[in-house]
Design an enzyme around this catalytic site. Structure first.
Site, mmCIF file in Angstrom:
data_model
loop_
_atom_site.group_PDB
_atom_site.id
_atom_site.type_symbol
_atom_site.label_atom_id
_atom_site.label_comp_id
_atom_site.label_asym_id
_atom_site.label_seq_id
_atom_site.Cartn_x
_atom_site.Cartn_y
_atom_site.Cartn_z
ATOM 1 N N LYS A 80 14.215 0.951 14.182
ATOM 2 C CA LYS A 80 13.702 1.484 12.915
ATOM 3 C C LYS A 80 14.832 2.154 12.152
ATOM 4 O O LYS A 80 15.718 2.784 12.754
ATOM 5 C CB LYS A 80 12.598 2.516 13.170
ATOM 6 C CG LYS A 80 11.617 2.661 12.008
ATOM 7 C CD LYS A 80 10.653 1.488 11.956
ATOM 8 C CE LYS A 80 9.604 1.675 10.875
ATOM 9 N NZ LYS A 80 8.615 0.572 10.886
ATOM 10 N N GLY A 180 -5.782 5.179 2.844
ATOM 11 C CA GLY A 180 -4.520 4.645 2.350
ATOM 12 C C GLY A 180 -4.694 3.268 1.753
ATOM 13 O O GLY A 180 -5.115 2.336 2.439
ATOM 14 N N GLY A 182 -2.167 1.452 0.164
ATOM 15 C CA GLY A 182 -0.875 0.864 -0.140
ATOM 16 C C GLY A 182 -0.912 -0.633 0.067
ATOM 17 O O GLY A 182 -1.976 -1.270 -0.004
ATOM 18 N N VAL A 184 -0.620 -2.536 2.692
ATOM 19 C CA VAL A 184 -1.467 -2.998 3.801
ATOM 20 C C VAL A 184 -2.920 -2.604 3.579
ATOM 21 O O VAL A 184 -3.834 -3.420 3.723
ATOM 22 C CB VAL A 184 -0.959 -2.440 5.144
ATOM 23 C CG1 VAL A 184 -1.934 -2.777 6.268
ATOM 24 C CG2 VAL A 184 0.428 -2.989 5.464
ATOM 25 N N TYR A 186 -4.733 -1.868 0.912
ATOM 26 C CA TYR A 186 -5.516 -2.542 -0.120
ATOM 27 C C TYR A 186 -5.831 -3.983 0.284
ATOM 28 O O TYR A 186 -6.952 -4.463 0.066
ATOM 29 C CB TYR A 186 -4.803 -2.535 -1.472
ATOM 30 C CG TYR A 186 -5.779 -2.774 -2.604
ATOM 31 C CD1 TYR A 186 -6.402 -1.701 -3.237
ATOM 32 C CD2 TYR A 186 -6.128 -4.060 -3.011
ATOM 33 C CE1 TYR A 186 -7.329 -1.905 -4.249
ATOM 34 C CE2 TYR A 186 -7.052 -4.276 -4.007
ATOM 35 C CZ TYR A 186 -7.655 -3.194 -4.624
ATOM 36 O OH TYR A 186 -8.599 -3.396 -5.602
#
Length: 358
Positions: A80, A180, A182, A184, A186
């Site tokens: 990451k 959330g 965002g 993903v 939506y």
């Protein structure tokens, strides 16, 4: 606990701090494990409260990527990158090219893709300075934004959860709270709406909730209250660390499964969910679709969307296997998922030792 103590505790291989004053870059790259292959994972950009918070997030996320890749059957490890800063900045060219130079210096040990706060365009900026980067724009032969595939994998995984809890994979009439909206969140909300689910949604960006209200007939809930809405399914698709001793007693859902990484603050919190009778889908198992999608760009012949989609839909089977094996071993699914990932990694380590000894 010092950074080295943390690395020793979870067998992290490498932490690289990156700075470029001219570009305004403050970042770190964490490589957790490369037993199965080069580390693969997103670049997250976020205005962290402190540098220590950024380190903690990167270290935990890199480990989650290792387990995600292992469970998905990918021949990659976990890594990451975290960029400390405002993700809405328009001054991105110099920033991500500087990060690209840092990634190139690792010689392929870390392969980046987009994540929270970054985009396909940012990966192309990285690629101007580095040979490494996936989630590329379709014009360059990539799969583009992997978020819709992440959402599709979560949707497939939730079918497995519904079958375990209710004996049916039908979403029609089921109430789902999506935290959330965002990239993903939506997309997942749309898949659920098209399958007949009744949605409650929350996001800190009012324009997103207004859109969901208009397009998906969703009920808008305050961001502070969405976790505690009565619902059949709670789908966390924002930041991690949201299930802990303060929030778990207030939950009013039957199933938890979403796109957020590191949803549990600790393994003990997963135990607490099970004790409450809440069915939890291990996050790194259910939300692996995006990683599967970008990894496909490195596969034979380059990216093939149907191949990536078929692999993503296998998340359903992966979860069914985890649930069945968890019952057999009499352990919670979230702990069994970690064990299965570790067992695959250890098996490859053992093979390497045998090869070296022969």
């Amino acid at each position: 606990m010092s950074l080295f103590d943390t690395m020793y505790a979870e067998d992290h291989e490498q932490v690289v701090f990156c700075a470029d004053r001219a570009a305004g870059l403050k970042a770190l790259i964490v490589i957790h494990d490369t037993t199965l292959g080069p580390s693969l994972g997103g670049i997250r950009m976020r205005a962290y409260a402190s540098e220590a918070d950024a380190v903690t997030d990167a270290v935990r996320l890199a480990q989650a990527m290792t387990y995600k890749a292992a469970l998905a059957g990918l021949d990659y490890g976990g890594g990451k990158a975290v960029v400390i800063g405002d993700h809405t900045t328009t001054q991105r060219e110099a920033l991500f090219r500087a990060l690209g130079r840092a990634i190139e210096s690792l010689g392929g040990r870390y392969i980046p893709t987009e994540d929270m706060g970054t985009t396909t365009a940012d990966i192309e900026r990285v690629r101007k300075e580095s040979r490494f980067g996936v989630g590329r724009d379709e014009v360059f032969g990539g799969g583009g934004d992997p978020s819709p595939m992440t959402a599709w994998g979560v949707f497939c995984g939730l079918r497995a959860c519904l079958e375990e809890v209710e004996g049916t994979a039908e979403f029609r009439g089921k109430t789902v709270a999506v935290q959330g909206l965002g990239k993903v969140g939506y997309a997942l909300a749309r898949y659920l709406y098209e399958a007949g689910a009744v949605l409650s949604v929350a996001d800190v960006d009012a324009s997103r909730t207004q859109r969901a209200e208009a397009e998906l007939h969703a009920r808008v809930i305050g961001a502070e209250e969405i976790l505690f809405q009565p619902c059949d399914i709670l789908a966390p698709c924002a930041a991690g660390g949201i299930f802990h001793r303060e929030t778990i007693p207030r939950l009013r859902c039957r199933i938890i499964g979403g796109g957020a990484n590191n949803q549990l603050l600790s393994d003990e919190d997963g135990d607490a969910l099970q004790a409450r009778g809440i069915f939890y889908a291990p996050d790194f198992a259910i939300n692996a679709g995006g990683l599967i999608n970008v990894a496909d760009e490195l596969g034979p012949g380059g990216y093939r969307r149907e191949r990536a989609k078929a692999k993503t839909e296998a998340i359903y089977t992966t979860l069914k296997t985890i649930f069945a094996e968890a019952k057999r071993r009499e352990v919670p699914p979230h702990r069994l998922a970690v064990t299965l990932a570790q067992e695959r990694i250890q098996a490859v380590r053992n093979l390497r030792r045998l090869n070296l000894a022969s």
